[in-house]
Design a protein around this motif. Structure first.
Motif, PDB file in Angstrom:
ATOM      1  N   ILE A   1     -10.754  -9.880  -2.640  1.00 20.74           N
ATOM      2  CA  ILE A   1     -10.405  -8.512  -2.270  1.00 20.74           C
ATOM      3  C   ILE A   1      -9.227  -7.991  -3.089  1.00 20.74           C
ATOM      4  O   ILE A   1      -9.144  -6.798  -3.384  1.00 20.74           O
TER       5      ILE A   1
ATOM      6  N   LEU B   1      -8.872  -4.058  -4.506  1.00 24.61           N
ATOM      7  CA  LEU B   1      -7.924  -3.295  -3.698  1.00 24.61           C
ATOM      8  C   LEU B   1      -6.785  -2.757  -4.561  1.00 24.61           C
ATOM      9  O   LEU B   1      -6.377  -1.607  -4.418  1.00 24.61           O
TER      10      LEU B   1
ATOM     11  N   ALA C   1      -8.812  -8.736   7.401  1.00 22.75           N
ATOM     12  CA  ALA C   1     -10.111  -8.821   6.726  1.00 22.75           C
ATOM     13  C   ALA C   1     -11.064  -9.596   7.621  1.00 22.75           C
ATOM     14  O   ALA C   1     -10.693 -10.622   8.172  1.00 22.75           O
TER      15      ALA C   1
ATOM     16  N   MET D   1     -16.108  -3.879   1.537  1.00 25.21           N
ATOM     17  CA  MET D   1     -16.653  -4.409   0.291  1.00 25.21           C
ATOM     18  C   MET D   1     -17.993  -5.050   0.614  1.00 25.21           C
ATOM     19  O   MET D   1     -18.083  -5.893   1.490  1.00 25.21           O
TER      20      MET D   1
ATOM     21  N   LEU E   1     -15.644  -1.629  -3.841  1.00 28.19           N
ATOM     22  CA  LEU E   1     -14.795  -1.484  -2.665  1.00 28.19           C
ATOM     23  C   LEU E   1     -14.750  -0.014  -2.285  1.00 28.19           C
ATOM     24  O   LEU E   1     -14.441   0.837  -3.119  1.00 28.19           O
TER      25      LEU E   1
END
Length: 75
Positions: free
Chosen positions: A12, A16, A29, A51, A58
């Motif tokens: 991620i 991000l 998450a 995601m 994302l």
């Protein structure tokens, strides 16, 4: 999809930071099938991200955004 928390954070982090900047910090998450959903703090805002393996991207939605005051003082 992912088997460890560290692997989840690593997967991620890059997207991000691309979407919100290098100061973005993931708060939560959760893995839901092929999706990863969560919350993140970015400078001046709180965002929700999703995601998906199939989309390979994302998606970020602002939940809270700080703005400058638009009112002028009365005195």
């Amino acid at each position: 999809m992912l088997k460890s928390v560290d692997a989840l954070r690593r997967s991620i982090r890059g997207p991000l930071e691309d979407a919100c900047g290098p100061q973005a910090r993931m708060l939560t998450a959760e893995v839901h099938g092929s999706e990863v959903r969560g919350l993140a703090l970015c400078p001046g805002r709180v965002v929700r991200f999703v995601m998906d393996d199939r989309l390979e991207g994302l998606q970020v939605v602002d939940l809270l955004r700080l703005t400058k005051a638009s009112r002028k003082p009365a005195a």
